[in-house]
Design an enzyme around this catalytic site. Structure first.
Site, mmCIF file in Angstrom:
data_model
loop_
_atom_site.group_PDB
_atom_site.id
_atom_site.type_symbol
_atom_site.label_atom_id
_atom_site.label_comp_id
_atom_site.label_asym_id
_atom_site.label_seq_id
_atom_site.Cartn_x
_atom_site.Cartn_y
_atom_site.Cartn_z
ATOM 1 N N ASP A 1 9.207 15.136 9.954
ATOM 2 C CA ASP A 1 8.973 14.765 8.555
ATOM 3 C C ASP A 1 7.491 14.856 8.212
ATOM 4 O O ASP A 1 6.921 13.939 7.631
ATOM 5 C CB ASP A 1 9.492 13.353 8.294
ATOM 6 C CG ASP A 1 9.676 13.075 6.805
ATOM 7 O OD1 ASP A 1 9.658 11.885 6.417
ATOM 8 O OD2 ASP A 1 9.820 14.036 6.032
ATOM 9 N N VAL B 1 0.810 -1.221 0.000
ATOM 10 C CA VAL B 1 0.000 0.000 0.000
ATOM 11 C C VAL B 1 0.843 1.270 0.000
ATOM 12 O O VAL B 1 0.301 2.363 -0.160
ATOM 13 C CB VAL B 1 -0.972 0.029 1.213
ATOM 14 C CG1 VAL B 1 -1.988 -1.073 1.106
ATOM 15 C CG2 VAL B 1 -0.213 -0.051 2.533
ATOM 16 N N GLY B 2 2.135 1.158 0.164
ATOM 17 C CA GLY B 2 2.949 2.363 0.150
ATOM 18 C C GLY B 2 4.388 2.070 0.498
ATOM 19 O O GLY B 2 4.743 0.950 0.897
ATOM 20 N N VAL C 1 5.108 -0.581 3.229
ATOM 21 C CA VAL C 1 3.947 -0.839 4.065
ATOM 22 C C VAL C 1 3.002 -1.776 3.330
ATOM 23 O O VAL C 1 2.698 -1.562 2.150
ATOM 24 C CB VAL C 1 3.212 0.470 4.421
ATOM 25 C CG1 VAL C 1 2.005 0.178 5.312
ATOM 26 C CG2 VAL C 1 4.160 1.437 5.103
ATOM 27 N N GLY D 1 8.205 4.165 2.046
ATOM 28 C CA GLY D 1 8.772 5.345 2.669
ATOM 29 C C GLY D 1 10.276 5.325 2.607
ATOM 30 O O GLY D 1 10.880 4.531 1.865
ATOM 31 N N SER D 2 10.893 6.183 3.417
ATOM 32 C CA SER D 2 12.339 6.322 3.367
ATOM 33 C C SER D 2 13.054 5.051 3.806
ATOM 34 O O SER D 2 14.128 4.732 3.305
ATOM 35 C CB SER D 2 12.775 7.488 4.264
ATOM 36 O OG SER D 2 12.162 8.687 3.863
ATOM 37 N N PHE D 3 12.452 4.320 4.771
ATOM 38 C CA PHE D 3 13.171 3.197 5.355
ATOM 39 C C PHE D 3 12.461 1.856 5.180
ATOM 40 O O PHE D 3 12.870 0.870 5.774
ATOM 41 C CB PHE D 3 13.396 3.448 6.848
ATOM 42 C CG PHE D 3 14.225 4.669 7.123
ATOM 43 C CD1 PHE D 3 13.674 5.776 7.724
ATOM 44 C CD2 PHE D 3 15.560 4.696 6.753
ATOM 45 C CE1 PHE D 3 14.432 6.907 7.964
ATOM 46 C CE2 PHE D 3 16.335 5.812 7.004
ATOM 47 C CZ PHE D 3 15.765 6.934 7.603
ATOM 48 N N GLY D 4 11.412 1.806 4.406
ATOM 49 C CA GLY D 4 10.755 0.528 4.234
ATOM 50 C C GLY D 4 9.477 0.646 3.438
ATOM 51 O O GLY D 4 9.173 1.677 2.838
#
Length: 788
Positions: free
Chosen positions: A603, A473-474, A481, A476-479
């Site tokens: 952030d 579903v998405g 989801v 980010g900077s570190f992983g």
């Protein structure tokens, strides 16, 4: 040509549609483990003499030819590891054509996209069948009766599907079954009481289901005397392990009973398992001492006993496990010192002794010399070790003084003073302990007294269909989801953020997020349900955070739809945007001014604002968050130089962060200002139109107040304004354009909102508003709008 063997190469392309017309004399067609793609040609059914068809581990898609059963001599049929099927009830219709084949020995379609229920006709395949593999598909429903008639079957795999119901009673009729895989489904009820009538069974995997029952180890599994691999983890099983079980199953190599509610002590007879390689009884209710006889399991490589109630000392004999690679004894009640000889285990790569009551000096040799491989947190009486562990140095032990006279003199002088001092200290701490207890009780109430869910890597893997791309579903900077469903917790739908532990800063982000979210509660903050720090199925480090799932995704998806179709279905009106802006402001006001310590998000941006089913905003992703003491926070604080580089996001990060200054609440205020301007203009701060000195802040500033309609998101334009678009673009301040009084009121609200956004996004931090003031202003604006 009778055999066409191309397996295990890197060939790619599609199978020619005429293959069945050209190679009619083929007996073996083996294309497994390549990169072939496309559909399986229908003409393949013309190869009447074919007895072995292996198309496994490629990228074939579509449906299996419905008349595949015309291959009447087929003995070996393997289509596993492709993308065949469409998760449809008609995917398996081809099976009916195979029921007339009395020669079939192997039927494998595992690792595809076959859906629907298991057709009853499957039980009419040849009774000569020896292998049946349908795991890792999308199959649902119950397992039909009838498979017990396959007397020659030695491997039955239905794992990693969505099967429900109980194990069919005729499974006890198997005579030669060696491999039974039903793991990662939704099977329930009690485990079939006479399942172990199958004396040949050596691999039994019932893990990650909803099975329940008491003392199944002694009552059911006792008769599986040839077991080598047993996995009943992540169920609802309970009871004790009788000593006789270990005595009668000395051939066991793999045992996983984790994530159940087994209790009692671990029998000394566990040492009889001399071939044991993996032993996992974590997350249960075992108690008593760790039996030293575990050291007799000389082949042991993975020992996991965390999250139980074991007490006593860590047996020093464990140091004789020369091949051990992983030991996890965390979250128990172990006492005493860490055996120094554990440092001699050269194969040991991971040691977790955290959250016990261990005391004394930490060894520094072997694995203890690498802080990344040892976890000791939660043991407040440990000291020493390598500097990276950041523990206090151990006290120096002074040599004894044997002169009694000196002892008597010292005691007679010091003892009365000590008694008085101890009494004073005792009284002081008694008073403050009550005060601390009150604070602690208050803090517990603040967090709602909620207990974290208990989940493991394997449960998260099952919940997300093995971290399927369909559940992504998405990112980010570190992983990334994933959407998941926790079967063990009432089918709760969750969002699972899996950290990329190889990425620099990911572990720090994981710790920051867990530290922040476990101590705060607010209706407009994403709620953390639990976290998982473990080892994955490949032995690699695994970290994940589990949140409430937000049905409506991120604010970014609503502000910037990917297509025109989505723009029609996903469009926030003026009132919804204003409510979301107010909810985010309320969350930041809480973080900055009302939590126990001031929290800086660091952030804030639309992709980190999540919307639930009612479009209520929740601020999430605290991977960069900072906790700041209250006395360092000031609305006019410019910050001081810091060696810490805040990554943030370009366009939303405060200008002072680019100069290396420390995090402050005013940095969040800037990010919020840019977010607010974006919400009502529909333009990102990084829009390509912003060049040189023109940015989103200046663009809005130049338009206020007369030209406000020029900068508003077009989807928010009232119809009356849209009709006068050509007029107001020339001079929006001209009252002759004929706008109604209601539109003028909306215009005033918009101007007020943009003024708040500008007040937050000032270049100098000392000139910015604070979030308490922002929330108050937006409340007034919303009240005024509702009166329009």
């Amino acid at each position: 040509m009778t055999n066409f063997l191309l397996g295990g190469n890197f060939f790619h392309g599609s199978i020619p549609t005429y293959i069945g017309l050209t190679f009619k004399t083929l007996q073996t067609l083996s294309l497994g483990k390549n990169n072939f793609f496309g559909r399986i040609p229908v003409s393949i059914t013309n190869i009447s003499g074919l007895n072995a068809l292996d198309l496994s581990d490629n990228k074939f898609e579509g449906q299996v030819p419905i008349n595949i059963g015309d291959l009447s001599n087929l003995q070996f049929f393997n289509l596993g590891g492709n993308i065949l099927g469409s998760n449809s009830t008609r995917d398996l219709i081809f099976i009916s054509s195979l029921t007339n084949n009395s020669n079939l020995r192997t039927f494998a379609i595992d690792g595809n996209n076959f859906g629907g229920t298991i057709p009853k006709v499957l039980t009419n395949l040849s009774y000569q069948l020896t292998g049946l593999g349908m795991g890792a598909n999308q199959l649902a429903g119950t397992i039909p009766e009838g498979f017990g008639n396959f007397f020659n079957l030695y491997a039955f795999d239905m794992s990693s599907n969505y099967l429900s119901g109980e194990i069919p009673s005729d499974f006890s009729k198997f005579k030669n079954l060696q491999f039974l895989g039903l793991n990662q489904n939704r099977l329930s009820g009690e485990i079939l009481y006479n399942l172990c009538n199958v004396t040949t069974l050596f691999h039994l995997d019932l893990s990650s289901n909803l099975f329940e029952g008491h003392n199944i180890v002694g009552n059911i599994l006792m008769n599986c005397q040839n077991l080598q691999e047993l996995d009943i983890s992540q169920n609802k099983l309970s009871g004790v392990i009788p000593p006789l079980f270990f005595e009668m199953h000395a051939s066991l190599v793999y045992i996983n009973m984790g994530n159940n509610t087994f209790n009692g002590s671990l029998p000394l007879e566990v040492g009889k398992l001399i071939h044991l390689v993996v032993f996992n009884i974590s997350y249960n209710m075992f108690s008593g001492e760790i039996p030293p006889s575990l050291a007799d399991c000389l082949d042991l490589e993975h020992l996991r006993m965390e999250a139980n109630f074991f007490h006593g000392m860590i047996p020093s004999k464990l140091a004789s496990l020369t091949g051990i690679q992983e030991i996890d004894l965390s979250s128990n009640s172990l006492t005493g010192q860490i055996p120094r000889d554990l440092g001699k285990l050269q194969s040991l790569k991971y040691l977790n002794l955290s959250y016990n009551d261990l005391v004394g000096e930490i060894p520094t040799s072997g694995i203890f010399a690498n802080a990344s491989q040892v976890t000791l947190i939660g043991n407040h009486k440990l000291c020493g070790g390598i500097p990276e562990l950041a523990l206090p140095t151990c006290p120096m032990i002074k040599p004894k003084n044997n002169k009694k006279s000196k002892v008597i003199v010292v005691l007679s002088t010091v003892l009365p003073v000590m008694v008085l001092a101890i009494g004073t200290i005792f009284l002081y701490y008694a008073v403050h302990q009550r005060r601390d207890r009150r604070k602690k009780d208050s803090s517990t109430m603040h967090t709602g007294g909620e207990k974290l869910l208990r989940v493991s890597y394997f449960e998260l893997k099952h919940a997300t269909a093995e971290f399927s791309a369909d559940n992504l579903v998405g990112s980010g900077s570190f992983g990334v989801v994933y959407k998941g469903r926790l079967d063990q917790h009432a089918n709760r739908v969750v969002a699972v953020k899996v950290l990329d532990v190889q990425r620099n800063g990911a572990s720090k982000s994981f710790k920051a997020e867990c530290r922040v979210l476990r101590n705060i509660r607010h209706r407009n903050l994403v709620s953390i349900l639990t976290y998982c720090s473990s080892i994955d199925s490949n032995g690699h480090e695994f970290k994940a955070v589990v949140y409430e799932f937000m049905e409506n995704g991120s604010l970014d998806m609503w502000l910037h739809p990917e297509s025109a179709e989505r723009m029609k279905s996903r469009n926030l009106n003026f009132h919804q945007r204003l409510s979301i802006a107010l909810e985010v402001a309320s969350a930041l006001d809480y973080l900055h001014n009302h939590s126990e310590v001031a929290i800086v998000h660091c952030d804030l941006k639309p992709s980190n604002i999540l919307l639930d089913k009612d479009l209520v905003a929740h601020v999430g992703d605290f991977g960069l968050a900072r906790l700041l003491p209250r006395n360092t926070i000031s609305s006019s604080q410019e910050g001081t130089s810091s060696s810490v580089v805040l990554k943030g996001t370009i366009g939303y990060a405060a200008p002072e962060y680019g100069l290396g200054l420390e995090a402050s609440t005013q940095g969040d205020v800037y990010s919020y200002g840019m977010l607010l301007l974006e919400m009502f203009t529909g333009r990102r701060p990084t829009d390509a139109a912003f060049v040189d000195d023109l940015d989103l802040h200046n663009c809005v500033k130049m338009a206020l107040p007369e030209q406000v309609w020029k900068i508003v998101d077009p989807s928010l334009l009232p119809e009356e304004v849209e009709q006068n678009r050509q007029i107001y673009q020339v001079d929006a301040g001209d009252e002759d354009i004929g706008l109604s009084g209601d539109i003028n009121k909306v215009q005033k609200c918009l101007v007020s909102i943009f003024q708040v956004g500008l007040g937050c996004s000032q270049k100098s931090s000392k000139d910015r508003m604070d979030m308490k003031q922002v929330a108050r202003e937006l409340h007034l604006i919303r009240d005024a709008f509702q009166r329009c």
